[in-house]
Design an enzyme around this catalytic site. Sequence first.
Site, mmCIF file in Angstrom:
data_model
loop_
_atom_site.group_PDB
_atom_site.id
_atom_site.type_symbol
_atom_site.label_atom_id
_atom_site.label_comp_id
_atom_site.label_asym_id
_atom_site.label_seq_id
_atom_site.Cartn_x
_atom_site.Cartn_y
_atom_site.Cartn_z
ATOM 1 N N ARG A 1 0.844 -1.192 0.000
ATOM 2 C CA ARG A 1 0.000 0.000 0.000
ATOM 3 C C ARG A 1 0.878 1.240 0.000
ATOM 4 N NH1 ARG A 1 -5.580 1.377 2.387
ATOM 5 N NH2 ARG A 1 -5.943 3.282 1.208
ATOM 6 N N ARG B 1 -6.151 -1.404 -4.760
ATOM 7 C CA ARG B 1 -5.074 -1.426 -3.771
ATOM 8 C C ARG B 1 -4.722 -2.862 -3.429
ATOM 9 N NH1 ARG B 1 -8.933 1.727 0.050
ATOM 10 N NH2 ARG B 1 -9.152 2.649 -1.951
ATOM 11 N N ASP C 1 -6.023 -3.041 2.110
ATOM 12 C CA ASP C 1 -6.699 -2.000 2.876
ATOM 13 C C ASP C 1 -7.146 -2.638 4.185
ATOM 14 O OD1 ASP C 1 -7.955 0.456 3.471
ATOM 15 O OD2 ASP C 1 -9.852 -0.237 2.632
ATOM 16 N N ASP D 1 -9.233 -1.478 7.558
ATOM 17 C CA ASP D 1 -10.012 -0.453 8.241
ATOM 18 C C ASP D 1 -10.343 -0.905 9.653
ATOM 19 O OD1 ASP D 1 -10.178 1.257 6.020
ATOM 20 O OD2 ASP D 1 -12.036 0.340 5.314
#
Length: 180
Positions: A94, A105, A108, A110
């Site tokens: 990333r 990407r 990721d 979160d």
Amino acid sequence: MSEVSVRVVLGLGSNRTLTLENGEVLEPVQVLEKACAALEQVLSGLTVSSVYRTKAMYVTDQDDFYNMAAAGWYTGSAESLLDATQAIEARYGRDRTREFRNGPRSLDIDIEVFGEETHTTDRLQIPHPRLHERRFILEPMLEILSEPSDTRIRDQFALFLEQLPDQGVRFYGKCHYRSI
């Protein structure tokens, strides 16, 4: 005074093949498996969901994503967890300076839930502000939220999920991060 561990839930996604410096090529599901192995060093009692193949949201002209959820116990601040997850993202390709919002990407991660905490800074919002509209995270989250302490948020997320249309989220398979 010692810090208290809090139950956290993370959402993980990948839709880009990654070539490591050693020449090893990782497909998106392999990137997720490597990320889970790295998260085992950050969260205690790590539990991971299955992997789901998902149509891209927001920016739809890109490859499907592979998504999953991970939950565990974290001792530290939400900001320090963000630093740890961003370091794992960087380790697996990333580079935020070379991507556009909601675009492709390699990884990721979160922070969806951080205990009972509500957190809003320039860097971080918890709970994740779009959690309620994303079937691709709600489905895997509901798969792993099984501890007695998860009952309240599990019920809340199940209600969110019931209100969402089909978003192209399909079961892909189990995550085999421990076999890496």
